[in-house]
Design an enzyme around this catalytic site. Sequence first.
Site, PDB file in Angstrom:
ATOM      1  N   ARG A 183       0.600  -1.549  -0.136  1.00 33.30           N
ATOM      2  CA  ARG A 183       0.020   0.139  -0.102  1.00 33.30           C
ATOM      3  C   ARG A 183       1.005   1.280  -0.301  1.00 33.30           C
ATOM      4  NH1 ARG A 183      -3.395  -2.039  -1.654  1.00 33.30           N
ATOM      5  NH2 ARG A 183      -6.354  -2.086  -0.824  1.00 33.30           N
ATOM      6  N   GLU A 219      -2.208   7.744  -6.598  1.00 31.71           N
ATOM      7  CA  GLU A 219      -2.127   7.111  -7.768  1.00 31.71           C
ATOM      8  C   GLU A 219      -2.832   7.946  -9.151  1.00 31.71           C
ATOM      9  OE1 GLU A 219      -0.661   3.359  -5.730  1.00 31.71           O
ATOM     10  OE2 GLU A 219      -2.705   3.121  -6.117  1.00 31.71           O
ATOM     11  N   HIS A 276       1.154  -0.275  -9.944  1.00 30.46           N
ATOM     12  CA  HIS A 276       0.399  -0.672  -9.326  1.00 30.46           C
ATOM     13  C   HIS A 276      -0.736  -2.040  -9.788  1.00 30.46           C
ATOM     14  CE1 HIS A 276      -2.457  -0.441  -5.442  1.00 30.46           C
ATOM     15  NE2 HIS A 276      -2.506  -1.388  -5.450  1.00 30.46           N
TER      16      HIS A 276
END
Length: 326
Positions: free
Chosen positions: A241, A270, A292
Amino acid sequence: MPDATSNPLRIVLLDRRTLPDDIHFRVFSFAHELVQFDHTAPDEVSERIKDADIVITNKAPVRGPAIASAPNLKLVAVAATGTDVVDVAACTQYGVKVSNIRNYAVNTVPEHTFALILALRRSLLAYRNSVQAGRWQEANQFCYFDFPINDLAGSTLGIIGDGVLGRSMADIGRAFGMKVLFSDYKGTKGMGPLYTPFEKVLEVSDIITLHSPLMPSTRNMISTAEFAQMARRPLLINTARGGLVDEAALEHALRSGQISGAGFDVVTAEPPADDHPLMRLLDLPNFLLTPHVAWASRVAVQSLVDQLIDNVEAFERGTPTNIVAA
């Protein structure tokens, strides 16, 4: 529990584009109306879910005010393991269940993590880029040694996070001949003989990998003080995370040589802005940033979507699964 005699349940999917287009999204087996949005901004959530019975979200935030303004809402089904995008306490207050996805990424995340480790440990991208730039011809011999190369065998892998992903990392690490240490949770002691104190893991590890959820107790758990304890100048890997690592402190640690490299798949924002600390590190040969996607192998994403639909259907039957407590 939904009333089987009621009108079709209204299901609102807030961010369909966070799942690949080519993944099979099977039709729910009960009477329903499905409303899909590609993306939903935070200030659009309340309006879009106000008439929903069930909300599906991956990254679109479902907060208290939106929950309070959705009187029919019965379930928020999160298309991920982490539920920090949902105000679970508010859901509990208003009698709304929250479900999540579990154990779908047991292969894809560890494989991606070790891809980052191997690429950094052996300077793969640095060598590839130097070959592209003509360095091999310039060296004028069969090889050259511009960047460090280190084996995994015999090195120490410090794992912060002891869930299914952390345990899978340990299995792969041992297969490479690594010494594996599981860290105590930061700020705790005496978790048993299978755990090593958090500070000791920072001190003796050659590679530190994070597999913890993001909670108030884990936010910025790696910051300036922790980097100062990393005596062996380890690699730091984060595929868990954004927010577990103080990103400004990471930039300083990497540029000052406190760590030998870093591989990140997650960022606090993000996508990150162009001037984000991690974006400023992209020119370094010992830093890798991926968007990600550690979770996103085709097999894993299909498993996630299948489980997501199973969660919603189980709730509709009155036998909810993977329910998250406040």
